[in-house]
Design a protein around this motif. Structure first.
Motif, PDB file in Angstrom:
ATOM      1  N   UNK A 138     -10.662  33.590  42.391  1.00  0.00           N
ATOM      2  CA  UNK A 138     -10.525  34.195  41.071  1.00  0.00           C
ATOM      3  C   UNK A 138     -11.142  35.584  41.098  1.00  0.00           C
ATOM      4  N   UNK A 139     -10.667  36.469  40.247  1.00  0.00           N
ATOM      5  CA  UNK A 139     -11.222  37.820  40.158  1.00  0.00           C
ATOM      6  C   UNK A 139     -11.473  38.174  38.697  1.00  0.00           C
ATOM      7  N   UNK A 140     -12.323  39.166  38.511  1.00  0.00           N
ATOM      8  CA  UNK A 140     -12.683  39.594  37.163  1.00  0.00           C
ATOM      9  C   UNK A 140     -11.649  40.525  36.551  1.00  0.00           C
ATOM     10  N   UNK A 141     -11.662  40.567  35.246  1.00  0.00           N
ATOM     11  CA  UNK A 141     -10.930  41.560  34.468  1.00  0.00           C
ATOM     12  C   UNK A 141     -11.765  41.859  33.233  1.00  0.00           C
ATOM     13  N   UNK A 142     -11.388  42.867  32.483  1.00  0.00           N
ATOM     14  CA  UNK A 142     -12.112  43.208  31.255  1.00  0.00           C
ATOM     15  C   UNK A 142     -11.332  42.640  30.071  1.00  0.00           C
ATOM     16  N   UNK A 143     -11.978  41.766  29.312  1.00  0.00           N
ATOM     17  CA  UNK A 143     -11.362  41.234  28.106  1.00  0.00           C
ATOM     18  C   UNK A 143     -11.701  42.148  26.930  1.00  0.00           C
ATOM     19  N   UNK A 144     -10.691  42.555  26.193  1.00  0.00           N
ATOM     20  CA  UNK A 144     -10.882  43.393  25.007  1.00  0.00           C
ATOM     21  C   UNK A 144     -10.119  42.770  23.845  1.00  0.00           C
ATOM     22  N   UNK A 145     -10.457  43.187  22.644  1.00  0.00           N
ATOM     23  CA  UNK A 145      -9.749  42.677  21.480  1.00  0.00           C
ATOM     24  C   UNK A 145      -8.283  43.133  21.510  1.00  0.00           C
ATOM     25  N   UNK A 146      -7.410  42.346  20.917  1.00  0.00           N
ATOM     26  CA  UNK A 146      -5.977  42.694  20.939  1.00  0.00           C
ATOM     27  C   UNK A 146      -5.722  44.134  20.490  1.00  0.00           C
ATOM     28  N   UNK A 147      -4.924  44.837  21.273  1.00  0.00           N
ATOM     29  CA  UNK A 147      -4.647  46.234  20.977  1.00  0.00           C
ATOM     30  C   UNK A 147      -5.651  47.194  21.573  1.00  0.00           C
ATOM     31  N   UNK A 148      -6.722  46.650  22.145  1.00  0.00           N
ATOM     32  CA  UNK A 148      -7.747  47.470  22.810  1.00  0.00           C
ATOM     33  C   UNK A 148      -8.233  48.618  21.914  1.00  0.00           C
ATOM     34  N   UNK A 149      -8.797  48.301  20.733  1.00  0.00           N
ATOM     35  CA  UNK A 149      -9.197  49.357  19.790  1.00  0.00           C
ATOM     36  C   UNK A 149     -10.273  50.297  20.316  1.00  0.00           C
ATOM     37  N   UNK A 150     -11.058  49.850  21.301  1.00  0.00           N
ATOM     38  CA  UNK A 150     -12.110  50.715  21.854  1.00  0.00           C
ATOM     39  C   UNK A 150     -11.601  51.610  22.970  1.00  0.00           C
ATOM     40  N   UNK A 151     -10.342  51.455  23.342  1.00  0.00           N
ATOM     41  CA  UNK A 151      -9.757  52.312  24.365  1.00  0.00           C
ATOM     42  C   UNK A 151     -10.367  52.148  25.741  1.00  0.00           C
ATOM     43  N   UNK A 211     -15.644  34.066  24.189  1.00  0.00           N
ATOM     44  CA  UNK A 211     -15.755  33.730  22.771  1.00  0.00           C
ATOM     45  C   UNK A 211     -16.304  34.870  21.942  1.00  0.00           C
ATOM     46  N   UNK A 212     -17.237  35.644  22.489  1.00  0.00           N
ATOM     47  CA  UNK A 212     -17.807  36.753  21.728  1.00  0.00           C
ATOM     48  C   UNK A 212     -16.824  37.906  21.573  1.00  0.00           C
ATOM     49  N   UNK A 213     -15.951  38.072  22.537  1.00  0.00           N
ATOM     50  CA  UNK A 213     -14.911  39.097  22.391  1.00  0.00           C
ATOM     51  C   UNK A 213     -13.886  38.638  21.360  1.00  0.00           C
ATOM     52  N   UNK A 214     -13.487  37.387  21.422  1.00  0.00           N
ATOM     53  CA  UNK A 214     -12.504  36.853  20.471  1.00  0.00           C
ATOM     54  C   UNK A 214     -13.031  36.934  19.040  1.00  0.00           C
ATOM     55  N   UNK A 215     -14.313  36.641  18.856  1.00  0.00           N
ATOM     56  CA  UNK A 215     -14.896  36.639  17.506  1.00  0.00           C
ATOM     57  C   UNK A 215     -15.170  38.036  16.970  1.00  0.00           C
ATOM     58  N   UNK A 216     -15.096  39.048  17.852  1.00  0.00           N
ATOM     59  CA  UNK A 216     -15.367  40.414  17.425  1.00  0.00           C
ATOM     60  C   UNK A 216     -16.817  40.817  17.531  1.00  0.00           C
ATOM     61  N   UNK A 262      -4.303  33.015  25.544  1.00  0.00           N
ATOM     62  CA  UNK A 262      -3.014  33.036  24.836  1.00  0.00           C
ATOM     63  C   UNK A 262      -2.927  34.098  23.744  1.00  0.00           C
ATOM     64  N   UNK A 263      -3.200  35.364  24.112  1.00  0.00           N
ATOM     65  CA  UNK A 263      -3.019  36.470  23.176  1.00  0.00           C
ATOM     66  C   UNK A 263      -4.197  36.758  22.270  1.00  0.00           C
ATOM     67  N   UNK A 264      -5.259  35.977  22.360  1.00  0.00           N
ATOM     68  CA  UNK A 264      -6.434  36.220  21.520  1.00  0.00           C
ATOM     69  C   UNK A 264      -7.237  37.427  22.015  1.00  0.00           C
ATOM     70  N   UNK A 265      -7.020  37.801  23.277  1.00  0.00           N
ATOM     71  CA  UNK A 265      -7.620  39.006  23.848  1.00  0.00           C
ATOM     72  C   UNK A 265      -6.584  39.670  24.749  1.00  0.00           C
ATOM     73  N   UNK A 266      -6.811  40.921  25.066  1.00  0.00           N
ATOM     74  CA  UNK A 266      -6.019  41.610  26.081  1.00  0.00           C
ATOM     75  C   UNK A 266      -6.885  41.772  27.322  1.00  0.00           C
ATOM     76  N   UNK A 267      -6.246  41.955  28.459  1.00  0.00           N
ATOM     77  CA  UNK A 267      -6.965  42.158  29.701  1.00  0.00           C
ATOM     78  C   UNK A 267      -6.759  43.554  30.254  1.00  0.00           C
TER      79      UNK A 267
END
Length: 263
Positions: free
Chosen positions: A121-134, A186-191, A207-212
């Motif tokens: 397995x490898x890492x990725x960065x989970x961000x909120x949908x749409x990646x509002x922080x860029x 969970x902390x990324x999903x919750x904002x 399943x779409x709750x975060x983007x990678x």
């Protein structure tokens, strides 16, 4: 007349005995009676939190293929599970998200034989949908105002994050360090966080709750997942069968569909 009556009675009694014996033989040739508890077995599998979805599915498939067997799971950070095993927690199988924590079990002889790698397995960065922080890469995680969460250093995902950050020459200062990757996600999903370092499988499973957001330095921190039967297992045969199932064709299909790499 009396002889005739006795003959009928004896014949009837013999027929009843033969029928009774025949019924017992037929039942004995099939599955054990559920009332006697025969054949009912349970194995307990300690598995890394990042394996929850795949192992839950594999456990259900294994049970269907092995009637009478129940697979019970305990999912947590690999370091916590290794510590529990070292302290005598009853379990039959241990699946770790890295070799370091598996070594804490195999090294002292707490495993029944060698561990077997079954996935990567490898890492990725989970961000909120749409990646509002860029967020576009690891360097962005160090920018002022970005709330980053990752795993604690002793947890496989935390050790991988440190290795990746070192390869990128980035100093990460997370606002929170969690005991397992599920809590990071969970902390990324919750904002509560803008971004979190998790596995690619976690983002896919969300399943779409975060983007990678993929980053090249993840290749410097590939985690190998080993699994082993434990020394104190009360049912080593079933435990070995589960390990073979996970590392065999059935397991690799489920793991591959979830985004895990081959061992």
């Amino acid at each position: 007349m009396r002889r005739s009556v006795w003959g009928v009675l004896l014949g009837t009694l013999l027929a009843v005995q033969l029928t009774s014996c025949g019924g017992t033989t037929t039942a004995g040739a099939g599955a054990p009676s559920s009332s006697s508890g025969g054949g009912q077995r349970t194995i307990t599998v300690f598995a890394a939190a990042s394996l929850k979805q795949t192992f839950t599915s594999l456990g259900q498939q294994f049970q269907a293929a092995h009637p009478g067997v129940t697979v019970a799971f305990s999912f947590a950070g690999s370091s916590d599970l290794a510590a529990q095993i070292a302290n005598g927690a009853p379990a039959d199988v241990f699946a770790s998200a890295d070799t370091k924590n598996m070594d804490k079990v195999t090294g002292p002889g707490l495993a029944d034989g060698a561990a077997k790698d079954f996935a990567t397995n490898v890492l990725t960065i989970a961000v909120r949908p749409g990646n509002p922080s860029g967020i576009t890469g690891l360097a962005d995680l160090a920018k002022p105002g970005v709330k980053l969460v990752d795993c604690a250093a002793q947890v496989p995902c935390g050790a991988a994050a440190q290795a990746a950050a070192k390869a990128a020459g980035v100093n990460l200062t997370p606002v929170s360090e969690e005991s397992n990757v599920t809590d990071v996600l969970g902390k990324v999903i919750s904002g509560e966080a803008d971004a979190g370092l998790v596995y690619v499988t976690d983002v896919k499973g969300a399943a779409g709750k975060v983007d990678g957001v993929a980053f090249p330095e993840s290749s410097a921190a590939v985690n190998h997942y080993p699994v082993a039967v434990l020394r104190d297992s009360k049912d080593k045969d079933t435990a070995r069968a589960f390990v073979e199932y996970v590392s065999g064709a059935e397991g690799r299909k489920v793991l591959g569909d979830a985004g895990f790499g081959a061992p």
